[in-house]
Enzyme design. Sequence first.
Site, PDB file in Angstrom:
ATOM      1  N   ASN A  66      69.250  76.611  77.155  1.00 24.34           N
ATOM      2  CA  ASN A  66      68.810  77.851  76.499  1.00 24.34           C
ATOM      3  C   ASN A  66      69.340  77.921  75.071  1.00 24.34           C
ATOM      4  O   ASN A  66      68.608  78.221  74.126  1.00 24.34           O
ATOM      5  CB  ASN A  66      69.319  79.079  77.266  1.00 24.34           C
ATOM      6  CG  ASN A  66      68.615  79.303  78.591  1.00 24.34           C
ATOM      7  OD1 ASN A  66      67.539  78.777  78.827  1.00 24.34           O
ATOM      8  ND2 ASN A  66      69.236  80.093  79.461  1.00 24.34           N
ATOM      9  N   THR A  67      70.642  77.676  74.930  1.00 25.09           N
ATOM     10  CA  THR A  67      71.289  77.764  73.612  1.00 25.09           C
ATOM     11  C   THR A  67      70.661  76.788  72.625  1.00 25.09           C
ATOM     12  O   THR A  67      70.371  77.146  71.475  1.00 25.09           O
ATOM     13  CB  THR A  67      72.803  77.496  73.754  1.00 25.09           C
ATOM     14  OG1 THR A  67      73.396  78.607  74.451  1.00 25.09           O
ATOM     15  CG2 THR A  67      73.486  77.340  72.410  1.00 25.09           C
ATOM     16  N   GLY A 295      73.567  85.962  76.310  1.00 22.11           N
ATOM     17  CA  GLY A 295      74.749  85.269  75.778  1.00 22.11           C
ATOM     18  C   GLY A 295      74.410  83.890  75.244  1.00 22.11           C
ATOM     19  O   GLY A 295      74.882  83.488  74.172  1.00 22.11           O
ATOM     20  N   ASP A 296      73.556  83.162  75.971  1.00 19.63           N
ATOM     21  CA  ASP A 296      73.131  81.828  75.517  1.00 19.63           C
ATOM     22  C   ASP A 296      72.408  81.940  74.177  1.00 19.63           C
ATOM     23  O   ASP A 296      72.585  81.104  73.286  1.00 19.63           O
ATOM     24  CB  ASP A 296      72.154  81.185  76.517  1.00 19.63           C
ATOM     25  CG  ASP A 296      72.695  81.133  77.934  1.00 19.63           C
ATOM     26  OD1 ASP A 296      73.930  81.133  78.099  1.00 19.63           O
ATOM     27  OD2 ASP A 296      71.885  81.095  78.876  1.00 19.63           O
ATOM     28  N   SER A 297      71.579  82.974  74.052  1.00 17.91           N
ATOM     29  CA  SER A 297      70.785  83.166  72.837  1.00 17.91           C
ATOM     30  C   SER A 297      71.673  83.525  71.660  1.00 17.91           C
ATOM     31  O   SER A 297      71.449  83.057  70.538  1.00 17.91           O
ATOM     32  CB  SER A 297      69.750  84.275  73.046  1.00 17.91           C
ATOM     33  OG  SER A 297      68.965  83.974  74.164  1.00 17.91           O
TER      34      SER A 297
END
Length: 343
Positions: A66-67, A295-297
């Site tokens: 995702n990150t 949070g990943d974003s």
Amino acid sequence: MASEGVLLGMGNPLLDISCVVDDAFLEKYGLTLNNAILAEDKHLPMYKELAANPDVEYIAGGATQNTIRIAQWMLGESNATSYFGCVGKDEYGDRMFKLASEGGVNIRYDVDEDLPTGTCGVLVVKGERSLVANLSAANKYKIDHLKKPENWAFVEKAKYIYSAGFFLTVSPESMMTVAKHAAETGKYYMINLAAPFICQFFKDPLMELFPYVDFIFGNESEARAFAQVQGWETEDTKVIAVKLAALPKAGGTHKRVAVITQGTDPTIVAEDGKVTEFPVTPIPKEKLVDTNAAGDSFVGGFLSQLVLGKDIAQCVRAGNYAASVIIQRSGCTFPSKPSFESQ
């Protein structure tokens, strides 16, 4: 401009199986909101139940993936990012490869012949999420894949290397190998605390890695879980951030920066014993779709500016922008182009 392959991620690629459920569904499987766990046998029937829901969505997931996808989206230059992880030889693996490659990430999957591609149940209740990961093939990532010359070339090319702490459950050896490489070559090595259970049950490999960590990310519950395990006897996220940044460092590494997100409360950044707070513009409740991958974003947005050499304030601004986009959509999905303006 970002150079090709400047950012490398290593993690657990999972196909998110996302569904809006009710509190009774969470209770049935003993789950809580705003938490992430590894699936036990009792959770396995849940995946079939989710798949049978007419409104189920399948989205490329896994925290690190995702990150990296968000960072790539923000940067907008094809192949600025790369990603390693393990999938199965199946339709889910093919589907995820297509989804994850579409935005320009250079995907280098290890393919396990025996196990199916890993999945993550994403249970959404009133916009909040509970994650249950069935790692399956993701659990089979081998350091041999990392060391193949055609893959190690991506490690050599990268100047920034990132993993969510979840990868500690799979291949701490791979993480340590690239962390030491980063220290020896003046690169940046970065991890995310990922979930309270990583701090609690994977303390030894986490602490072994910590001297090499130049940027540590986490949310308030992860930071407090870490502090508790360390015996710091404080719940003050500012104090915890300073202590995280001050933990011993290996030679050849950079000064550590600790970044703690707190939902709609200010983001905390600690460096050199100093704390800076960055306010977050809250999204109106009616616009919130789900917090999965928020949070990943944030980290993806942050890293997109870090690799361009921008200052911390700009990195946090980009992180908050990316998170605000993602929470207004289902899962880690995003419009074709970001509207963030670099300053």
